[in-house]
Every structure is written in C-alpha cells, then in structure tokens.
Design an enzyme around this catalytic site. Structure first.
Site, PDB file in Angstrom:
ATOM      1  N   ARG A 272      -0.969   8.064   4.007  1.00  0.00           N
ATOM      2  CA  ARG A 272      -1.734   7.430   4.915  1.00  0.00           C
ATOM      3  C   ARG A 272      -1.243   6.024   5.309  1.00  0.00           C
ATOM      4  NH1 ARG A 272      -5.148   7.519   8.588  1.00  0.00           N
ATOM      5  NH2 ARG A 272      -6.878   6.092   8.361  1.00  0.00           N
TER       6      ARG A 272
ATOM      7  N   CYS B 139     -19.535  -2.640   0.390  1.00  0.00           N
ATOM      8  CA  CYS B 139     -18.643  -1.577   0.887  1.00  0.00           C
ATOM      9  C   CYS B 139     -19.424  -0.947   2.080  1.00  0.00           C
ATOM     10  CB  CYS B 139     -18.251  -0.485  -0.213  1.00  0.00           C
ATOM     11  SG  CYS B 139     -17.171   0.693   0.384  1.00  0.00           S
ATOM     12  N   ASP B 140     -18.410  -0.422   3.046  1.00  0.00           N
ATOM     13  CA  ASP B 140     -19.144   0.026   4.367  1.00  0.00           C
ATOM     14  C   ASP B 140     -18.823   1.480   4.251  1.00  0.00           C
ATOM     15  OD1 ASP B 140     -16.359   0.418   4.993  1.00  0.00           O
ATOM     16  OD2 ASP B 140     -16.409  -1.271   6.449  1.00  0.00           O
TER      17      ASP B 140
ATOM     18  N   ASN C  18     -10.833  -4.648  -0.713  1.00  0.00           N
ATOM     19  CA  ASN C  18     -10.735  -3.597  -1.773  1.00  0.00           C
ATOM     20  C   ASN C  18      -9.697  -3.874  -2.751  1.00  0.00           C
ATOM     21  OD1 ASN C  18     -12.316  -1.479  -1.144  1.00  0.00           O
ATOM     22  ND2 ASN C  18     -11.010  -0.995   0.832  1.00  0.00           N
TER      23      ASN C  18
ATOM     24  N   ARG D  55       0.897  -1.134   0.046  1.00  0.00           N
ATOM     25  CA  ARG D  55       0.067  -0.084  -0.029  1.00  0.00           C
ATOM     26  C   ARG D  55       0.823   1.071  -0.046  1.00  0.00           C
ATOM     27  NH1 ARG D  55      -4.647   1.906   4.427  1.00  0.00           N
ATOM     28  NH2 ARG D  55      -4.835   4.135   3.437  1.00  0.00           N
TER      29      ARG D  55
ATOM     30  N   HIS E  11     -17.090   3.560  -4.284  1.00  0.00           N
ATOM     31  CA  HIS E  11     -16.286   4.723  -3.768  1.00  0.00           C
ATOM     32  C   HIS E  11     -16.408   5.915  -5.043  1.00  0.00           C
ATOM     33  CE1 HIS E  11     -13.091   2.763  -1.221  1.00  0.00           C
ATOM     34  NE2 HIS E  11     -14.247   2.688  -0.763  1.00  0.00           N
TER      35      HIS E  11
ATOM     36  N   TYR F 140     -15.234   9.949  -1.705  1.00  0.00           N
ATOM     37  CA  TYR F 140     -14.162   9.712  -2.657  1.00  0.00           C
ATOM     38  C   TYR F 140     -14.126  10.451  -3.567  1.00  0.00           C
ATOM     39  CZ  TYR F 140     -12.362   5.837   0.262  1.00  0.00           C
ATOM     40  OH  TYR F 140     -12.111   4.859   1.390  1.00  0.00           O
TER      41      TYR F 140
END
Length: 443
Positions: A286, A169-170, A147, A93, A201, A264
């Site tokens: 992040r 998706c939450d 994801n 990531r 998103h 998003y």
C-alpha cells in the site's frame, strides 16, 4: 462569530491541501483569520505551502497565511492545532508493511506489527507538538488525527494527562457516509444518530437511528450481509485495495451479526486472508501505491500551481474526511453541543471495561471540551477482543516510556495478528534495526 487561528502540523503532508480546501468550503460556519503550516521538513513543506499560498490569496485573501519550521512562530497566537504528522514519512511506512511480511505476518500502517512500529515513532512527535502548543498558546486545543491514534491517545493520556488534546479518527465517518449512501439519506451521515464503541480502528456500531428515532440497523445489515460496505462495485474512484476492504466487511459482519463492524477488524479476525491477499505482490504494498499515486499527484498539482502562478482549475481536491475536523472545531468554537465520535478515557462509559482504556465512543462536544455518552455493558466477544488489543497498546507505551525491549516483545506477542512469541521476536529485531533513527533505545 469569532474567527479562529489555525496551525496545521504536518504542513508538508499530501493531505494538507485537502484540509485547506475543506476549511474554505466551510468558512461560513467556521470562520478563519489565519492559517499557518508547521513541519520539520522545510523543503517538502515549501512545495505544498507555496501552492496553498497562491490558492488562499486567490480564494480567501482575508485569511493571513504563513509557513515555518520555527515552533515559536508556528504555535504562537493559535486557537487550534490540527495535527496529522507522519514521523518517518512513507519510506518508513514501506518498512512497516514489508518487514512483517518477511515473517509470514501482514504489514499494515496502523494494525499489527506495522502499527506498533509507527506508534513507537509517533509518540515523541505528537508530544513535542503538544508541548509547543502549551508553551506558546496554552488556551488552544489540539485536534489530533495523527496515526496510530490508539497508541498516541494512550501515550498522551499517560504522559500529558492535563493537556487540551482531543484525539479523533475519520474512518468511522467514512463508513457512516457509505451507510448513508446505502440508505439514500439526503444529508448523508448527519441524518443518522449512532451508538458506537470500541478502540480506534477496532469498533462496532450497536445502534443507528434517523432523527425521528427509527431503527436503521436492519436495512444496513441486510446490505452488509450481501455486499459488505461496497455501494457501487464499479466505482472507479475507489481504489481496488479499499474496494476489497469494504467487501471483506461482509465476512467480518458474519462473526457478529448483532452489530456492524469497523472495516479494520478484518486485520484481526482474518489475518490469514489479509496476508495471502497482500503476499501476491510482496514488493508492492500500500505504501508503494500511495507514493506512486497520491504522493506524485499532489506534489505535481502543487508544482503546477506554482509554475502557473494561479490555482485556477488546479488539481487539488477537498478532503471530505477533513470535514470531521471542521465539525469538531466548529462545535468547540460555537459551543454547539454536537454529538461526535472521539477517542477518550473510558472511566466507566463502557461499564465492564478497563476504566483507563482509551475508547472510541460518542461524546457531546462544546466550548469546554467533551462529555462522554454512557454505553453500558458490552458483549463478551467484543470485550475479549478489546481487552487483548488495549493491552497491546498499553504495552507499546510502556516500552516507549521505559525503553523496554521486553515490553515491546510482549506487545507484539499479544497482538492477535502475530502467531507466536518467536515470530514476534524475529519481527521486533528487524523493526529495531529499521527504526534506529526514530525509536528510543531499547534495553
């Protein structure tokens, strides 16, 4: 009421303890007889699982618990597979976020080049878990929130068209809870009935009402116009980067005040802002925040439980977002006919949009899966944005299936977040180098 057997795929995730606590919190409406963890990283999973083993023995001794790296053991005799895997973990990531930034493009986990890179890693992992489930528990449902959900959903639609997978998706749920806070609704988002459409998103609320049918949109819009989705600017429980995202929704909303946007969308409508904002600390993205805070916190809490031999007063916290996956499992188990946002094949639900697109819309969920709620036609602005973005997602899956460099270059070039084909190519070449251990070979 039937008691369910669950395997959490991604047992070593920092989110797993929160899911376990959420399952226990709602065990009255979704009873469980067995929880299993599955992960391909035995060492990482063991740290989380040994702590959860103590927690479950103390708080729910009637639930059988085990963890394993053996697919047959994990996926035999289960009703639900709750999948939230991260192929490449946070180390990859970090690369997803930092590589695009070297080329003047923001780096983000699920949007733009970072999301495309992550998608290319995730497809194989999700398909593998789906195949294990169908081999060892063919009547089970896979509730997938790995994801980037849009790319994963398109891949499963195309490569496993008959599989019992529901992609969710939450993020909309989290925003709806903020809306409910703005409105001061006693039961939170469950007091609202929403109409929403888009891609994962990448969506908009077009109608929100209370259970009596009163329109709640004007009140929420008035707040968002002034404050975005920020409820309390001094809330120390909300990380600064998220507080900024909630505030930026004000500018996203201004582009189309007829609807309420998913947060998003800032990445697609204001990529220059995001890049400048992120580029203030290019070496600290992040991913670094998560590794320094959440990652350390959860593993330290797990170690503390194991060292003490008790989960009393432990630092694990229930993950409220995980309540959505409990709602979904409950709706299937009890044939509840609950209204939920799912990522499903369009097939005319949005009348003027690609029928093969995986769209995020309200559905009615029961024992046999889901029925889609018709949205009708959507406005030109949203349709245009969605057509561009769904094409990116489809090209990524084309690239994965065919091992095609050309298709992946096209996907990056078409992304609204990338300024030109030459920048797209430069980013792609760097991403290929970084992802050699994870992507199919491209030619």
């Amino acid at each position: 009421m039937k008691k369910s057997s669950i395997v959490i795929a991604g047992g070593g995730s920092t989110f797993t303890p929160g899911i376990v606590l959420m399952l226990l919190k709602h065990s009255d409406r979704f009873p469980i007889r067995q929880i299993k963890f599955y992960d391909n990283d035995a060492e990482r999973q063991k740290k989380i699982a040994e702590a959860c083993k103590i927690l479950l023995a103390e708080r729910a001794p009637e639930i059988a618990f085990s963890y394993t790296t053996d697919p047959e053991e994990a996926f035999t005799d289960v009703d639900f597979v709750m999948a939230h895997i991260r192929v490449g973990k946070y180390a990859m990531r970090e690369k997803d976020e930092k590589i695009p930034m070297r080329h003047g493009v923001f780096g983000q986990e699920t949007c733009g080049p970072g999301g495309i890179a992550y998608g290319m890693r995730s497809i194989g992992g999700v398909l593998e878990i789906l195949d294990y489930m169908e081999k060892y528990s063919p009547k089970a449902w896979m509730l997938n929130y790995s994801n980037p959900a849009a790319i994963v959903a398109e891949a499963t639609r195309r490569l496993r068209p008959d599989s019992r997978i529901i992609n969710i998706c939450d993020m909309p749920v989290g925003i709806e809870e903020r809306m409910a806070e703005i409105l001061k609704l006693p039961n939170g988002r469950k007091d609202m009935e929403v109409r929403y459409y888009g891609l994962n998103h990448f969506g908009w609320w077009c109608d929100i009402r209370d259970k009596q049918g009163h329109d709640l949109m004007p009140q929420i819009k008035a707040h968002v116009k002034e404050h975005g989705y920020v409820v309390n600017p001094n809330d120390k429980n909300v990380e600064a980067s998220w507080q900024d995202t909630f505030a930026k929704a004000k500018d996203v909303y201004a582009v189309d005040p007829d609807t309420l946007p998913n947060t998003y969308l800032k990445y697609y409508l204001y990529p220059d802002y995001v890049f400048q904002h992120d580029n203030e600390h290019p070496d600290h993205t992040r991913a670094n925040e998560v590794m320094e805070h959440r990652e350390k916190h959860v593993f330290a809490a797990a170690k503390d439980i194991v060292d003490k031999g008790t989960a009393k007063d432990c630092a694990f916290e229930a993950d409220d977002h995980a309540s959505y996956i409990v709602d979904l499992a409950e709706a299937i188990t009890t044939n509840q006919k609950a209204r939920m946002l799912l990522i499903v094949e369009n097939n005319g639900a949005i009348a003027n949009f690609d029928p093969t697109a995986m769209v995020e819309i309200p559905c009615i969920v029961g024992a046999n899966g889901y029925e889609k709620i018709s949205i009708g036609k959507i406005p030109q602005f949203q349709k245009g944005l969605m057509e561009q973005q769904v094409s990116v997602e489809k090209l990524v899956v084309d690239a994965w299936i065919n091992g095609s460099y050309q298709k992946l270059w096209q996907a990056l070039t078409l992304s609204k977040t990338v300024p030109s084909a030459s920048v797209a190519k430069a980013i792609l070449d760097d991403l290929i180098e970084a992802n050699k251990a994870y992507w199919p070979e491209l030619h």
